[in-house]
Design a protein around this motif. Structure first.
Motif, PDB file in Angstrom:
ATOM      1  N   ASP A  41       0.868  -1.162   0.045  1.00  0.00           N
ATOM      2  CA  ASP A  41       0.077  -0.158  -0.029  1.00  0.00           C
ATOM      3  C   ASP A  41       0.782   1.298   0.029  1.00  0.00           C
ATOM      4  O   ASP A  41       1.943   1.225   0.079  1.00  0.00           O
ATOM      5  CB  ASP A  41      -0.993   0.262   1.185  1.00  0.00           C
ATOM      6  CG  ASP A  41      -0.342   0.027   2.518  1.00  0.00           C
ATOM      7  OD1 ASP A  41       0.941   0.028   2.539  1.00  0.00           O
ATOM      8  OD2 ASP A  41      -0.935   0.207   3.224  1.00  0.00           O
ATOM      9  N   ASP A  42       0.207   2.145  -0.298  1.00  0.00           N
ATOM     10  CA  ASP A  42       1.006   3.476  -0.072  1.00  0.00           C
ATOM     11  C   ASP A  42       0.087   4.784   0.226  1.00  0.00           C
ATOM     12  O   ASP A  42      -1.048   4.621  -0.137  1.00  0.00           O
ATOM     13  CB  ASP A  42       1.805   3.983  -1.476  1.00  0.00           C
ATOM     14  CG  ASP A  42       1.093   4.289  -2.859  1.00  0.00           C
ATOM     15  OD1 ASP A  42       0.119   5.034  -2.852  1.00  0.00           O
ATOM     16  OD2 ASP A  42       1.287   3.604  -3.626  1.00  0.00           O
ATOM     17  N   VAL A  43       0.571   5.977   0.456  1.00  0.00           N
ATOM     18  CA  VAL A  43      -0.300   7.135   1.052  1.00  0.00           C
ATOM     19  C   VAL A  43       0.535   8.260   0.054  1.00  0.00           C
ATOM     20  O   VAL A  43       1.573   8.420   0.137  1.00  0.00           O
ATOM     21  CB  VAL A  43      -0.085   7.498   2.463  1.00  0.00           C
ATOM     22  CG1 VAL A  43      -1.040   8.624   2.714  1.00  0.00           C
ATOM     23  CG2 VAL A  43      -0.861   6.325   3.191  1.00  0.00           C
ATOM     24  N   GLU A  44      -0.164   8.856  -0.685  1.00  0.00           N
ATOM     25  CA  GLU A  44       0.263   9.810  -1.576  1.00  0.00           C
ATOM     26  C   GLU A  44      -0.533  11.505  -0.819  1.00  0.00           C
ATOM     27  O   GLU A  44      -1.643  11.554  -0.837  1.00  0.00           O
ATOM     28  CB  GLU A  44      -0.027   9.935  -2.966  1.00  0.00           C
ATOM     29  CG  GLU A  44       0.344  10.972  -3.813  1.00  0.00           C
ATOM     30  CD  GLU A  44      -0.055  10.727  -5.351  1.00  0.00           C
ATOM     31  OE1 GLU A  44       0.048  11.916  -6.097  1.00  0.00           O
ATOM     32  OE2 GLU A  44      -0.481   9.584  -5.826  1.00  0.00           O
ATOM     33  N   LEU A  45       0.314  12.416  -0.692  1.00  0.00           N
ATOM     34  CA  LEU A  45      -0.133  13.498  -0.050  1.00  0.00           C
ATOM     35  C   LEU A  45      -0.500  14.266  -1.260  1.00  0.00           C
ATOM     36  O   LEU A  45       0.131  14.821  -2.191  1.00  0.00           O
ATOM     37  CB  LEU A  45       0.896  14.191   0.795  1.00  0.00           C
ATOM     38  CG  LEU A  45       0.503  15.471   1.289  1.00  0.00           C
ATOM     39  CD1 LEU A  45      -0.591  15.401   2.470  1.00  0.00           C
ATOM     40  CD2 LEU A  45       1.725  16.200   1.866  1.00  0.00           C
ATOM     41  N   ILE A  46      -1.872  14.758  -1.000  1.00  0.00           N
ATOM     42  CA  ILE A  46      -2.430  15.472  -2.107  1.00  0.00           C
ATOM     43  C   ILE A  46      -2.358  17.236  -1.625  1.00  0.00           C
ATOM     44  O   ILE A  46      -2.042  18.130  -2.423  1.00  0.00           O
ATOM     45  CB  ILE A  46      -3.957  15.273  -2.305  1.00  0.00           C
ATOM     46  CG1 ILE A  46      -4.083  13.848  -2.919  1.00  0.00           C
ATOM     47  CG2 ILE A  46      -4.659  16.182  -3.460  1.00  0.00           C
ATOM     48  CD1 ILE A  46      -5.487  13.404  -2.886  1.00  0.00           C
TER      49      ILE A  46
END
Length: 135
Positions: free
Chosen positions: A108-113
């Motif tokens: 999984d990954d988290v991408e800051l918007i």
């Protein structure tokens, strides 16, 4: 990677490949669940299927990113397992045979918007990818 070109002994027929795409592919939103706030998609590469989960998450710095990410992880695995189960059932109804899958990888990954110094809330994409070998 070399795994992309390897095929199992139990390859699928063209009819089964088309049925697999119909059961799992969500290019036009068939499996995407807009009202639930997430989307599910499946991509096919040889005898590999990558199921993808994506949602927009509002992280609050005060609550702790790790705690909130753990909830996203739990929800994504639950949703993808349900989608896999439904897809396998639909495949069996369509083709008359069971679809065998073996999980090869999950990440999984988290991408800051969006984030600002004045607001503790951060808007991110949370994504999970599960790769299966299919036969």
């Amino acid at each position: 990677p070399t795994w992309r070109n390897q095929m199992t002994n139990e390859t699928l027929t063209m009819k089964e490949i088309n049925a697999l795409g119909d059961c799992f592919n969500s290019t036009f939103g068939r499996q995407s669940v807009a009202n639930a706030g997430y989307s599910i998609r499946a991509d096919f590469h040889g005898n590999r299927m990558v199921m993808k989960y994506q949602t927009v998450v509002h992280f609050n710095s005060r609550d702790g990113l790790a705690t909130q990410k753990a909830e996203c992880e739990r929800e994504s695995v639950e949703v993808l397992n349900q989608a896999l189960s439904e897809g396998k059932s639909k495949f069996r109804e369509t083709t008359g045979r069971a679809l065998k899958v073996k999980e090869l990888n999950s990440r999984d990954d988290v991408e800051l918007i969006s984030a600002t110094a004045n607001n503790p809330r951060k808007i991110c994409y949370y994504r999970r990818y599960i790769t299966f070998e299919i036969s």
